[in-house]
Design an enzyme around this catalytic site. Structure first.
Site, short mmCIF file in Angstrom:
data_model
loop_
_atom_site.label_atom_id
_atom_site.label_comp_id
_atom_site.label_asym_id
_atom_site.label_seq_id
_atom_site.Cartn_x
_atom_site.Cartn_y
_atom_site.Cartn_z
N LEU A 104 0.82 -1.22 0.00
CA LEU A 104 0.00 0.00 0.00
C LEU A 104 0.85 1.27 0.00
O LEU A 104 1.89 1.32 0.65
CB LEU A 104 -0.87 0.00 1.27
CG LEU A 104 -1.79 1.21 1.43
CD1 LEU A 104 -3.16 0.88 0.88
CD2 LEU A 104 -1.88 1.64 2.88
N HIS A 105 0.42 2.27 -0.72
CA HIS A 105 1.07 3.58 -0.66
C HIS A 105 0.07 4.66 -1.04
O HIS A 105 -0.79 4.45 -1.87
CB HIS A 105 2.31 3.63 -1.55
CG HIS A 105 2.09 3.16 -2.96
ND1 HIS A 105 1.88 1.82 -3.28
CD2 HIS A 105 2.01 3.83 -4.12
CE1 HIS A 105 1.72 1.71 -4.58
NE2 HIS A 105 1.78 2.92 -5.12
N VAL A 106 0.22 5.81 -0.40
CA VAL A 106 -0.66 6.95 -0.65
C VAL A 106 0.11 7.95 -1.50
O VAL A 106 1.16 8.44 -1.10
CB VAL A 106 -1.07 7.64 0.67
CG1 VAL A 106 -2.04 8.79 0.39
CG2 VAL A 106 -1.68 6.63 1.64
#
Ligand code: ZN
Length: 151
Positions: A104-106
């Site tokens: 996951l990454h924003v």
């Protein structure tokens, strides 16, 4: 933990001098890193340390710090680049356009009025308006100051 580390091909799990040079700040369970192939100046990502694919896998601690660092990222980009807007987003899965699957990454992408037209005009190519070393030099002190403010 769902998995302690990536499979070795995950860019967020692999530590190397060139990768680490892109890191702007480290929290307890996550970090902020410059995108190596930015869509615009100041394209950064907030990433949990743990190799986990989605929000459903995030612990309460990870959720909280991801949001804290996303908030700091918004503040740092606003201060450093004064963009007209910022896209903040998570792409989950290949169909959603995720470049790095399973970790996951924003994304935070500063935007300026008219930049979409510019990007279209150059054939959807990624542009590199500012050297990444410059971006790091500009953003790092701001993140450090914001982290101190939260202590
Ligand atoms: Zn990973």
């Amino acid at each position: 933990m769902t998995s302690a580390s990536g499979d070795g091909s995950c860019i967020f799990c692999q530590s190397s001098p060139s990768r680490d040079a892109l890191i702007l700040v480290r929290g307890r369970v996550s970090f902020v890193i410059l995108n190596l192939y930015p869509y615009s100046s100041g394209h950064i990502m907030v990433v949990p340390n743990r190799h986990a694919p989605n929000l459903a896998s995030m612990s309460a601690d990870e959720q909280a710090e991801l949001m804290t660092l996303t908030r700091h990222a918004e503040m740092a980009l606003t201060e450093a680049y004064a963009p007209h807007g910022i896209n903040v987003g998570i792409n989950l899965g290949r169909a959603a356009g995720a470049g790095v699957l399973d970790h996951l990454h924003v994304h935070l992408v500063p935007r300026w009025n008219g930049d979409t037209n510019f990007m279209t005009a150059i054939g959807n190519a990624r542009v590199l308006p500012e050297h990444l070393g410059e971006s790091a030099k500009r953003l790092r002190p701001i993140f450090e100051r914001l982290a101190k403010g939260d202590e």
